[in-house]
Scaffold this active site. Structure first.
Site, mmCIF file in Angstrom:
data_model
loop_
_atom_site.group_PDB
_atom_site.id
_atom_site.type_symbol
_atom_site.label_atom_id
_atom_site.label_comp_id
_atom_site.label_asym_id
_atom_site.label_seq_id
_atom_site.Cartn_x
_atom_site.Cartn_y
_atom_site.Cartn_z
ATOM 1 N N ARG A 91 0.846 -1.204 0.000
ATOM 2 C CA ARG A 91 0.000 0.000 0.000
ATOM 3 C C ARG A 91 0.880 1.252 0.000
ATOM 4 O O ARG A 91 0.445 2.330 -0.376
ATOM 5 C CB ARG A 91 -0.978 0.004 1.177
ATOM 6 C CG ARG A 91 -1.873 1.231 1.202
ATOM 7 C CD ARG A 91 -3.169 1.070 2.000
ATOM 8 N NE ARG A 91 -3.031 0.283 3.198
ATOM 9 C CZ ARG A 91 -2.367 0.670 4.300
ATOM 10 N NH1 ARG A 91 -1.785 1.843 4.337
ATOM 11 N NH2 ARG A 91 -2.301 -0.121 5.350
ATOM 12 N N TYR A 97 -13.214 17.755 -16.519
ATOM 13 C CA TYR A 97 -13.769 16.394 -16.466
ATOM 14 C C TYR A 97 -14.929 16.400 -15.464
ATOM 15 O O TYR A 97 -14.757 16.770 -14.302
ATOM 16 C CB TYR A 97 -12.668 15.403 -16.073
ATOM 17 C CG TYR A 97 -13.208 14.027 -15.813
ATOM 18 C CD1 TYR A 97 -13.912 13.332 -16.790
ATOM 19 C CD2 TYR A 97 -13.032 13.425 -14.577
ATOM 20 C CE1 TYR A 97 -14.429 12.078 -16.544
ATOM 21 C CE2 TYR A 97 -13.539 12.159 -14.326
ATOM 22 C CZ TYR A 97 -14.247 11.496 -15.307
ATOM 23 O OH TYR A 97 -14.761 10.256 -15.055
ATOM 24 N N ASP A 125 -4.323 18.829 -15.384
ATOM 25 C CA ASP A 125 -4.765 17.550 -15.922
ATOM 26 C C ASP A 125 -4.373 17.541 -17.403
ATOM 27 O O ASP A 125 -4.981 18.229 -18.222
ATOM 28 C CB ASP A 125 -6.289 17.395 -15.750
ATOM 29 C CG ASP A 125 -6.799 16.050 -16.277
ATOM 30 O OD1 ASP A 125 -6.094 15.416 -17.082
ATOM 31 O OD2 ASP A 125 -7.924 15.655 -15.895
ATOM 32 N N LYS A 142 -6.317 6.406 -19.968
ATOM 33 C CA LYS A 142 -6.540 6.908 -21.334
ATOM 34 C C LYS A 142 -5.301 6.665 -22.204
ATOM 35 O O LYS A 142 -4.909 5.541 -22.386
ATOM 36 C CB LYS A 142 -6.923 8.385 -21.269
ATOM 37 C CG LYS A 142 -7.908 8.737 -20.163
ATOM 38 C CD LYS A 142 -9.228 8.016 -20.286
ATOM 39 C CE LYS A 142 -10.179 8.499 -19.184
ATOM 40 N NZ LYS A 142 -11.369 7.693 -19.080
HETATM 41 C C1 LIG Z 1 -9.535 14.389 -18.627
HETATM 42 C C2 LIG Z 1 -9.842 13.352 -17.594
HETATM 43 N N1 LIG Z 1 -9.349 13.492 -16.360
HETATM 44 C C3 LIG Z 1 -9.611 12.577 -15.399
HETATM 45 C C4 LIG Z 1 -10.391 11.476 -15.647
HETATM 46 C C5 LIG Z 1 -10.649 10.465 -14.548
HETATM 47 O O1 LIG Z 1 -9.833 9.355 -14.750
HETATM 48 P P1 LIG Z 1 -10.216 7.870 -14.265
HETATM 49 O O2 LIG Z 1 -11.423 7.448 -15.030
HETATM 50 O O3 LIG Z 1 -8.971 7.083 -14.607
HETATM 51 O O4 LIG Z 1 -10.457 7.953 -12.799
HETATM 52 C C6 LIG Z 1 -10.929 11.289 -16.909
HETATM 53 C C7 LIG Z 1 -11.798 10.102 -17.185
HETATM 54 O O5 LIG Z 1 -12.544 10.073 -18.137
HETATM 55 C C8 LIG Z 1 -10.639 12.256 -17.911
HETATM 56 O O6 LIG Z 1 -11.147 12.118 -19.157
#
Ligand SMILES: Cc1ncc(COP(=O)(O)O)c(C=O)c1O
Length: 398
Positions: A67, A119, A192, A217
């Site tokens: 962990r 997101y 992000d 992704k």
């Molecule tokens: C731009 C973006 N940031 C964060 C996330 C969240 O990621 P996760 O689904 O791996 O938790 C996503 C998921 O679609 C995303 O498209």
């Protein structure tokens, strides 16, 4: 040594990184690392949850419990830190686990700025859990530098969070400009960069303090794992808070997921470059199309963020775009229903192209128009994707 004192080790990475490699080579060869025990080119997986304590009660290996850390993370974290030009990286169990760790490392009462285009689930978490927990959150148009400046509360704003290009309208944040105003106000900038990937943008070089990826992704790229990652410019106190939170909240990936991620990153550059080249052609094809009112893609010269994107994205504009269907919301949903080659599914960044009616997912607080279809372009033949979407738009017309 206690579990949460265990240091993260990256044995031999610096030596193995010689000679100097370009980013595409770093990714393809996973920093050129060879397993010293077996001479294997592909590294082993370490599923062990626990590690032997020395007879004198020490943990000289630096490992105690998975962990806190697992050796399978080392190489993926080192590759990601090298690609983002950061001091250190940390893998998480998902993009959301990575993103929320950045906010939870703040204190109740701290003020943060977040983009209106973001997101959707992170917006929802900020509005609900984070606000109840005591964070003060202001959503701002990150494309408007004057608005960002005006929303900052010097001394109180501890973090600016942005996403660029941002879901699902692909708004572009000028990272260098926002980093400068964040730092002038004593705040940090976290980005992000899931959609840009390190292939096209390196936010740390532009002044950001933290980069976040949904590794689900493009980094992995094959729609077969959920994962997240953070990369820091410097291994400072906020970074050690984030690492502590990873241990305490337990948002760590399994060893197999970490191994899969490293394997996925080996083909990051050819996958993402192919997707972006295809997305550019698709965006140009549907611009001015009789059944499409808008194409949202940073690579189009008339896209509002194009000039900033051209400055901060090198070599392409990413594999994500959206189209707005002229005949409205129902026709957009019908178009998604009519595709044969595009896959009707959520998520982005896989080798297979996905289409989604985003308003159905995002809820009423989203700036997403009801006639918008989000397109995640994969690595198929571009003409197949164009022909399929053209046919689906025509069939939706009735
Ligand atoms: C731009 C973006 N940031 C964060 C996330 C969240 O990621 P996760 O689904 O791996 O938790 C996503 C998921 O679609 C995303 O498209």
């Amino acid at each position: 040594m206690l579990v949460d004192e265990a240091p993260c080790q990256h044995p031999g990475m610096a030596d193995d990184a010689e000679p100097k490699m370009n980013p595409a080579t770093i990714a393809a060869q996973a920093l050129g690392w060879i397993d010293e025990t077996t001479r294997a080119v592909s590294p082993p997986i370490h599923p062990s949850s626990t590690f032997i304590r020395d007879a004198d009660n020490q943990y000289r290996s630096g490992r105690s419990y998975s962990r806190a850390d697992n050796p399978t993370y080392d190489q993926a974290e080192a590759v990601l830190a090298a690609l983002e030009q950061g001091a250190a990286a940390a893998l998480f169990s998902s993009g959301m686990a990575a993103a929320t760790a950045v906010f939870l490392a703040l204190k109740p009462g701290d003020h943060v700025l977040a983009p209106k285009a973001i997101y959707w689930l992170l917006r929802s978490w900020l509005l609900n859990f984070a606000t109840n927990w005591g964070l003060k959150v202001t959503f701002v148009d990150m494309t408007d530098i004057a608005a960002v400046k005006a929303a900052l509360r010097p001394g109180e704003t501890k973090l600016i969070w942005t996403e660029t290009p941002a879901n699902p309208t692909w708004d572009i944040t000028d990272l260098a400009a926002v980093a400068a105003i964040a730092h002038a106000a004593g705040a940090r900038l976290a980005v992000d960069s899931t959609v840009a990937t390190p292939v096209f943008t390196r936010p740390l070089e532009l002044g950001a303090d933290i980069v976040m990826h949904s590794a689900t992704k493009y980094l992995n790229g094959h729609s077969d794992l959920i994962g997240g990652a953070l990369v820091t410019r410097v291994a400072d106190e906020p970074w050690s808070q984030i690492k502590q939170l990873r241990v305490q909240l337990g948002g760590v990936p399994g060893a197999f997921e970490a191994w899969l991620l490293l394997r996925g990153m080996r083909t990051l550059f050819p996958r993402v470059r192919t997707a972006a080249a295809s997305a550019q052609i698709i965006a140009e094809h549907f611009s001015g199309h009789a059944l499409v009112s808008h194409v949202l893609y940073p690579g189009l010269k008339d896209f509002p963020g194009h000039a900033v994107a051209a400055r901060q994205m090198t070599g392409g504009f990413g594999g994500m775009l959206s189209i707005r269907v002229k005949a409205g919301d129902a026709a957009a949903i019908a178009t998604a229903a009519n595709v044969r080659i595009w896959k009707r599914a959520t998520s982005i960044g896989g080798v297979e192209s996905l289409i989604e009616h985003r308003a159905s997912v995002e809820g009423p607080l989203s700036p997403c128009p009801g006639d918008l279809l989000r397109l995640s372009v994969g690595v198929e033949e571009t003409s197949d994707l164009i022909d399929d979407l053209d046919a689906a738009l025509n069939a939706a017309r009735g």
